[in-house]
Design a protein around this motif. Structure first.
Motif, PDB file in Angstrom:
ATOM      1  N   THR A 108       0.871  -1.181   0.000  1.00  0.00           N
ATOM      2  CA  THR A 108       0.000   0.000   0.000  1.00  0.00           C
ATOM      3  C   THR A 108       0.904   1.227   0.000  1.00  0.00           C
ATOM      4  OG1 THR A 108      -0.021   0.359   2.396  1.00  0.00           O
ATOM      5  CG2 THR A 108      -1.682  -1.159   1.538  1.00  0.00           C
ATOM      6  N   GLY A 109       0.315   2.386  -0.217  1.00  0.00           N
ATOM      7  CA  GLY A 109       1.108   3.617  -0.181  1.00  0.00           C
ATOM      8  C   GLY A 109       1.700   3.823   1.204  1.00  0.00           C
ATOM      9  N   TYR A 110       0.904   3.513   2.208  1.00  0.00           N
ATOM     10  CA  TYR A 110       1.355   3.694   3.589  1.00  0.00           C
ATOM     11  C   TYR A 110       2.571   2.797   3.869  1.00  0.00           C
ATOM     12  CZ  TYR A 110       0.866   4.726   8.530  1.00  0.00           C
ATOM     13  OH  TYR A 110       1.106   5.162   9.808  1.00  0.00           O
ATOM     14  N   HIS A 139       2.642  13.538   4.329  1.00  0.00           N
ATOM     15  CA  HIS A 139       1.695  12.538   4.835  1.00  0.00           C
ATOM     16  C   HIS A 139       2.292  11.722   5.994  1.00  0.00           C
ATOM     17  CE1 HIS A 139      -0.732   8.745   4.424  1.00  0.00           C
ATOM     18  NE2 HIS A 139      -1.691   9.658   4.318  1.00  0.00           N
ATOM     19  N   GLU A 182       5.807  16.035  -1.222  1.00  0.00           N
ATOM     20  CA  GLU A 182       4.754  15.496  -2.083  1.00  0.00           C
ATOM     21  C   GLU A 182       4.609  16.429  -3.278  1.00  0.00           C
ATOM     22  OE1 GLU A 182       1.107  14.760   0.125  1.00  0.00           O
ATOM     23  OE2 GLU A 182       2.276  14.200   1.876  1.00  0.00           O
ATOM     24  N   ASP A 211       6.598  11.968  -3.197  1.00  0.00           N
ATOM     25  CA  ASP A 211       5.353  11.204  -3.149  1.00  0.00           C
ATOM     26  C   ASP A 211       4.365  11.892  -4.095  1.00  0.00           C
ATOM     27  OD1 ASP A 211       2.716  10.449  -2.494  1.00  0.00           O
ATOM     28  OD2 ASP A 211       3.275   9.893  -0.454  1.00  0.00           O
ATOM     29  N   HIS A 214      -1.215  11.897  -5.045  1.00  0.00           N
ATOM     30  CA  HIS A 214      -2.465  12.592  -5.428  1.00  0.00           C
ATOM     31  C   HIS A 214      -2.401  13.218  -6.815  1.00  0.00           C
ATOM     32  CE1 HIS A 214      -4.631  11.909  -1.727  1.00  0.00           C
ATOM     33  NE2 HIS A 214      -3.447  11.973  -1.142  1.00  0.00           N
ATOM     34  N   SER A 242      -4.035   3.344  -5.519  1.00  0.00           N
ATOM     35  CA  SER A 242      -5.238   3.359  -4.679  1.00  0.00           C
ATOM     36  C   SER A 242      -6.066   4.630  -4.827  1.00  0.00           C
ATOM     37  CB  SER A 242      -4.812   3.219  -3.212  1.00  0.00           C
ATOM     38  OG  SER A 242      -3.863   4.226  -2.880  1.00  0.00           O
ATOM     39  N   LYS A 243      -5.589   5.575  -5.598  1.00  0.00           N
ATOM     40  CA  LYS A 243      -6.342   6.846  -5.706  1.00  0.00           C
ATOM     41  C   LYS A 243      -6.772   7.029  -7.172  1.00  0.00           C
ATOM     42  CE  LYS A 243      -3.538   8.250  -1.825  1.00  0.00           C
ATOM     43  NZ  LYS A 243      -4.408   7.656  -0.810  1.00  0.00           N
TER      44      LYS A 243
HETATM   45  C1  LIG Z   1       0.435  11.547   0.104  1.00  0.00           C
HETATM   46  C2  LIG Z   1      -0.006  10.164   0.455  1.00  0.00           C
HETATM   47  N1  LIG Z   1       0.895   9.171   0.421  1.00  0.00           N
HETATM   48  C3  LIG Z   1       0.554   7.905   0.752  1.00  0.00           C
HETATM   49  C4  LIG Z   1      -0.734   7.589   1.112  1.00  0.00           C
HETATM   50  C5  LIG Z   1      -1.080   6.169   1.476  1.00  0.00           C
HETATM   51  O1  LIG Z   1      -1.585   5.508   0.368  1.00  0.00           O
HETATM   52  P1  LIG Z   1      -2.496   4.202   0.546  1.00  0.00           P
HETATM   53  O2  LIG Z   1      -3.880   4.689   0.797  1.00  0.00           O
HETATM   54  O3  LIG Z   1      -2.343   3.479  -0.756  1.00  0.00           O
HETATM   55  O4  LIG Z   1      -1.949   3.444   1.698  1.00  0.00           O
HETATM   56  C6  LIG Z   1      -1.697   8.584   1.157  1.00  0.00           C
HETATM   57  C7  LIG Z   1      -3.092   8.222   1.540  1.00  0.00           C
HETATM   58  O5  LIG Z   1      -3.950   8.972   1.728  1.00  0.00           O
HETATM   59  C8  LIG Z   1      -1.329   9.912   0.824  1.00  0.00           C
HETATM   60  O6  LIG Z   1      -2.215  10.901   0.893  1.00  0.00           O
END
Ligand SMILES: Cc1ncc(COP(=O)(O)O)c(C=O)c1O
Length: 398
Positions: A108-110, A139, A182, A211, A214, A242-243
């Motif tokens: 995931t992004g997180y 983030h 970002e 990053d 968005h 995921s977005k």
């Molecule tokens: C700038 C940014 N990076 C990473 C993430 C995390 O992405 P993910 O939802 O795929 O875990 C988010 C999620 O909102 C985000 O806003």
């Protein structure tokens, strides 16, 4: 008697901004941005599905096809037996789209931000504890692992003068340096000055990590985000599926050496089960159709500009938003909740954002636009905002 349960309950009792999970259902199959909540129809202005791909027929059918071919679970980490051959094809396509020599798909992004940064900042590998210069509004996922790994300096949001002052202060210090930012900030909807960041990174010999989460889908050539346009000068481009790409998961674009390093070092890749093949199917379809969605991107930008114009005319504070994400910065938490409730009653669902996500006094409702919003969705939104503004003007509140 001491009880852990009491500790957690005390935290909940003393939290001035409690969070809760609310359930929604999809209202109609055809209407992407309509939700149902307790029998009420809501137009969704909270979603990160910026191009409406989450319900795109090709993503759904490819996802079904892959689930049938490979199963719904990867059954192990990619380092064990979860690395389906399709990864190689997807990562080659991604590297090309990002203008980078290599790409790596992560959970995931997180997870990607936490574990890639954790690996990059390893002082045993670097020989010294690194310095990280991080935008104040980065983030949470970019902040989580860095404090234990590096000396962290936060620069004022999008303030390159402040960043330069900090870089200058540490210019004689021989520790490895990293800048984290970002391209589009999720709470503000504003953009970083990437050429400015690149110039500073070059001048101060600093690793640059962007990053682009968005911006992907919406900005840049063929929708691949802002960062790929400057790919040669950015060390790591991170993005998500995921977005704007409608499904789940994340990627980075980088050099071959960095990719090989992360395969050996990135715990989020090594110790976590690979993505579900159903998700890989959706990713494959999104990569395929993204370049064809120019009309959708234009529609999204036109709608965002229309709403910004309307906000200006109604003296609504939208900060420095210049993208498809528009905050209505109200300030006071209770006032923000009242406005948000009023809008929900009128069928408009925005995200109420309070501390700790934003500083006290900068509470806001964040509206995310999608090309899947119809003209009548946008008109409904403007009418509702207009009504709330009029009633606030006449009563000084809603
Ligand atoms: C700038 C940014 N990076 C990473 C993430 C995390 O992405 P993910 O939802 O795929 O875990 C988010 C999620 O909102 C985000 O806003």
């Amino acid at each position: 008697m001491f009880s852990l349960e009491n500790c957690y309950q005390n935290f909940l009792d003393s939290n001035p901004y409690p969070r809760e999970l609310t359930s929604y259902d999809i209202a109609h199959k055809g209407l992407h941005m309509h939700l149902m909540h307790q029998d009420k129809l809501l137009i969704n202005f909270c979603s990160n599905d910026y191009l409406g791909l989450a319900k795109h027929p090709l993503l759904i059918s490819r996802s079904q096809e892959y689930a049938e071919k490979f199963g719904v679970g990867a059954a192990s980490s990619r380092l064990v037996c979860g690395n389906f051959s399709i990864y190689e094809q997807l990562e080659n396509q991604l590297a090309k789209a990002l203008n980078k020599p290599a790409a790596l798909i992560l959970g995931t992004g997180y997870q990607a931000n936490i574990s890639v940064l954790e690996a990059l900042l390893d002082s045993k590998v670097l020989g010294q504890k690194p310095l990280v210069f991080c935008d104040k509004l980065c983030h949470a996922s970019m902040l989580t692992s860095i404090y234990s790994k590096a000396h962290v300096l936060r620069f004022k949001h999008n303030d390159l003068n402040h960043l330069e002052t900090l870089l200058n202060k540490y210019s004689e210090v021989n520790q490895p340096k990293f800048i984290l930012a970002e391209s589009v900030y999720s709470m503000e909807g504003d953009s970083a000055n990437l050429p400015g960041l690149i110039e500073l990174a070059k001048r101060y010999h600093t690793f640059l990590y962007i990053d682009d989460a968005h911006a992907v889908g919406v900005c840049g050539k063929k929708g691949w985000g802002v960062a790929p346009e400057f790919a040669e000068e950015i060390d790591i481009i991170m993005g998500t599926f995921s977005k704007g790409l409608g499904s789940f998961g994340a990627y980075i674009g980088c050099s071959v050496t960095l990719r090989n390093y992360l395969v050996n070092k990135c715990k989020g890749l090594i110790y976590s089960t690979g993505l579900s093949p159903a998700i890989l199917g959706a990713i494959s379809a999104a990569i395929e159709i993204l370049p064809q969605l120019e009309n959708e991107r234009q529609k999204l930008i036109m709608n965002a500009n229309k709403i910004r114009h309307f906000f200006q005319q109604n003296a609504i504070n939208y900060g420095n938003s210049n993208t498809h994400i528009l905050p209505w910065i109200i300030g006071d938490a209770k006032d923000t909740l009242r406005v948000s409730q009023k809008l929900t009653e009128m069928g408009v669902l925005g995200t109420t954002i309070r501390p700790p996500s934003v500083p006290t006094g900068l509470c806001r409702i964040r509206f995310c636009l999608s090309s899947a919003h119809s003209d009548s969705d946008i008109q409904h939104f403007l009418t509702a905002i207009q009504k709330v503004c009029s009633s606030r003007k006449s009563t000084h509140s809603v």
